[in-house]
Motif scaffolding. Sequence first.
Motif, PDB file in Angstrom:
ATOM      1  N   ASP A  50     -14.873 -14.012 -41.711  1.00 25.66           N
ATOM      2  CA  ASP A  50     -14.409 -14.760 -42.884  1.00 25.66           C
ATOM      3  C   ASP A  50     -13.447 -13.885 -43.684  1.00 25.66           C
ATOM      4  O   ASP A  50     -13.812 -12.794 -44.113  1.00 25.66           O
ATOM      5  CB  ASP A  50     -15.618 -15.163 -43.738  1.00 25.66           C
ATOM      6  CG  ASP A  50     -15.232 -15.754 -45.081  1.00 25.66           C
ATOM      7  OD1 ASP A  50     -14.112 -16.288 -45.190  1.00 25.66           O
ATOM      8  OD2 ASP A  50     -16.053 -15.658 -46.012  1.00 25.66           O
ATOM      9  N   GLY A  55     -13.888 -15.214 -48.234  1.00 24.60           N
ATOM     10  CA  GLY A  55     -15.103 -15.162 -49.032  1.00 24.60           C
ATOM     11  C   GLY A  55     -15.827 -16.468 -49.230  1.00 24.60           C
ATOM     12  O   GLY A  55     -16.751 -16.540 -50.053  1.00 24.60           O
ATOM     13  N   GLY A  60     -17.676 -17.826 -46.944  1.00 28.37           N
ATOM     14  CA  GLY A  60     -18.849 -17.810 -46.081  1.00 28.37           C
ATOM     15  C   GLY A  60     -18.646 -18.422 -44.720  1.00 28.37           C
ATOM     16  O   GLY A  60     -19.580 -18.478 -43.915  1.00 28.37           O
ATOM     17  N   GLY A  66     -23.329  -9.146 -46.754  1.00 31.57           N
ATOM     18  CA  GLY A  66     -22.667 -10.154 -45.930  1.00 31.57           C
ATOM     19  C   GLY A  66     -22.358  -9.678 -44.531  1.00 31.57           C
ATOM     20  O   GLY A  66     -21.607 -10.329 -43.796  1.00 31.57           O
ATOM     21  N   THR A  81     -18.554 -11.608 -44.419  1.00 34.58           N
ATOM     22  CA  THR A  81     -18.067 -12.336 -45.585  1.00 34.58           C
ATOM     23  C   THR A  81     -18.430 -11.593 -46.862  1.00 34.58           C
ATOM     24  O   THR A  81     -19.411 -10.832 -46.900  1.00 34.58           O
ATOM     25  CB  THR A  81     -18.672 -13.754 -45.628  1.00 34.58           C
ATOM     26  OG1 THR A  81     -18.128 -14.475 -46.739  1.00 34.58           O
ATOM     27  CG2 THR A  81     -20.187 -13.719 -45.768  1.00 34.58           C
ATOM     28  N   THR A  82     -17.644 -11.829 -47.901  1.00 35.57           N
ATOM     29  CA  THR A  82     -18.000 -11.325 -49.234  1.00 35.57           C
ATOM     30  C   THR A  82     -18.790 -12.365 -50.008  1.00 35.57           C
ATOM     31  O   THR A  82     -19.223 -12.108 -51.130  1.00 35.57           O
ATOM     32  CB  THR A  82     -16.732 -10.955 -50.022  1.00 35.57           C
ATOM     33  OG1 THR A  82     -15.878 -12.108 -50.105  1.00 35.57           O
ATOM     34  CG2 THR A  82     -15.981  -9.813 -49.339  1.00 35.57           C
ATOM     35  N   GLU A  90     -21.568 -16.054 -49.470  1.00 35.21           N
ATOM     36  CA  GLU A  90     -22.831 -16.437 -48.835  1.00 35.21           C
ATOM     37  C   GLU A  90     -22.522 -17.013 -47.455  1.00 35.21           C
ATOM     38  O   GLU A  90     -21.819 -18.016 -47.328  1.00 35.21           O
ATOM     39  CB  GLU A  90     -23.542 -17.494 -49.685  1.00 35.21           C
ATOM     40  CG  GLU A  90     -24.820 -18.053 -49.082  1.00 35.21           C
ATOM     41  CD  GLU A  90     -25.959 -17.043 -49.085  1.00 35.21           C
ATOM     42  OE1 GLU A  90     -26.944 -17.261 -48.349  1.00 35.21           O
ATOM     43  OE2 GLU A  90     -25.873 -16.040 -49.824  1.00 35.21           O
ATOM     44  N   PRO A  91     -23.001 -16.396 -46.366  1.00 41.44           N
ATOM     45  CA  PRO A  91     -22.694 -16.916 -45.032  1.00 41.44           C
ATOM     46  C   PRO A  91     -23.247 -18.324 -44.835  1.00 41.44           C
ATOM     47  O   PRO A  91     -24.314 -18.663 -45.344  1.00 41.44           O
ATOM     48  CB  PRO A  91     -23.364 -15.914 -44.090  1.00 41.44           C
ATOM     49  CG  PRO A  91     -24.369 -15.195 -44.915  1.00 41.44           C
ATOM     50  CD  PRO A  91     -23.856 -15.200 -46.322  1.00 41.44           C
ATOM     51  N   THR A 123     -29.587  -9.233 -39.899  1.00 47.38           N
ATOM     52  CA  THR A 123     -29.115  -8.005 -40.542  1.00 47.38           C
ATOM     53  C   THR A 123     -29.941  -6.785 -40.148  1.00 47.38           C
ATOM     54  O   THR A 123     -29.899  -5.762 -40.829  1.00 47.38           O
ATOM     55  CB  THR A 123     -29.130  -8.173 -42.073  1.00 47.38           C
ATOM     56  OG1 THR A 123     -30.463  -8.516 -42.494  1.00 47.38           O
ATOM     57  CG2 THR A 123     -28.165  -9.258 -42.511  1.00 47.38           C
TER      58      THR A 123
END
Length: 523
Positions: A25, A28, A30, A406, A410-411, A413-414, A420
């Motif tokens: 992304d 940002g 997501g 992220g 992404t910066t 919300e995915p 993770t």
Amino acid sequence: MSDAKNAEWWKTGVIYQIYPRSFMDSDGDGIGDLAGIESRLDHLVRLGIDAIWISPFYPSPMVDFGYDVSDYTDVDPLFGTMADFERLLAAVHARGLKLLLDFVPCHSSDRHPWFLESRSSRDNPKRDWYVWRDPLPGGGPPTNWIAEFGGSTWEWDEGTGQYYLHSFLPEQPTINWRNPQARAAMLDAMRFWFDRGVDGFRVDAVDHAAPNPERGDNPVNAAWEGPEGHTMSLLAAHSRHQPEVFDVVRDMRALARTYPEEKLLVGEAYGEIREFIEYYGAELDGFQLPFNFLLINAEWNPVIVAGLVDAYEAALPEGAWPNWVLGNHDRARIATRAGPGQAAVAATLLLTLRGTPTIYQGDELGMENVEIPADRVVDPWEINMPGQGLGRDPERAPLAWDAGAGGGFTTGEPWLPMDTRPGLNVAAQEGDPASMLNLHRRLLRLRRAEPALMQGDYRTLSVDDAVFCYERVRNGRRIGVALNFSDRARPMDLGGETLFSTTGDDARTGDLAPNEGRVVRLA
């Protein structure tokens, strides 16, 4: 005119599938996009693949996440602009890679201008661009056909008093390829992208391209033991793999052949070997690569896998080139199906069998299915048929690039939850010689260095309940592959010089370690 070797780059190439919502992304929101893909191309160059296939990014209401297309010749703002696409294409080609797009031939969105015209009246010029039928004399749908996502394939249209056909969701009406104008318009859409320099298409669900309601109800599948109302409860005798489908495929191939370097067509048609093999065409005038999904559906057992490989090799028409795939955006990840301990063995299999392999994004990291909480489920298949394990969200979770917020994806919300866990991201695996990422890189370097692995003949050497061995041969050069499907050490029956081991010790000799794949140069 390009020479024949270059025109058939796909015979020695490796394809990498990008599901764009989940790759990278850039803005940002997501959701992955085209600029995000461009920013991560060097990852693919270092990996060692030859071509990228990108799942749909066309304008769409996103009811089926891009497989409901409302414009075949543009880019959805969610993914960027046509200028973003042009930059991506140029960047791909600058790196010596090929670019394949997804083509969705069997249905459009119900918001496509063609369908809006078609449903506006029975005498609209585009009425026959879709499949419309009257109800049965006593009322009700014209046939008993069941849609892939559940329910009838027929949707009642109150305004015109007829049903329209849809093989998936009601929002995905079936395009009538028997109509010459509709057929020409779809081929023009393919030509639009070819003319811009795209190197080929993966053609979606093509076995649904020419359903024939005139043949009536589909018969009951007596072997089905699953829930009622599932599409597999009927045999798709009249709705899939119809003879007229191959006319559609030949038209696509004829278009691909009009370019100086012939375009590649990869066809998605699930079925038995005898069914999907037909998509090569009687004169090899169909798809160059009808997707072979045998291993994506198979029990992870060496005897079963070896049997499928042999059956496929035996069924291939003379001159046809094989292909293999272990994962995609519609099927559970191989590290989940086979178990994370077997992921490296699976990668060795995929990249050493005869034929063109396709790697699904994230499999090079050993990604597994991600558990999706009920309140985060977005896949219409799971929503329509809950509790049957059909949801595709788990394998579509975004790829993690680093351990930051992220996941470096992404910066914001995915759009789906991410895995993770430490180690399951690109940055962590870059510097780890024993990582799945570096294992894939080593395998792909070996594949490129050994003509026997790229183009050699195939022969099964031995198989038992734990170990599958085969050889690849070209110009007298013999390469052996031994795969231990078990979590116990097993005897290694192949001699010769070790070229690669999933243990990370490429000089390893002696017994196969638990879950080891080994490639050797045979005398």
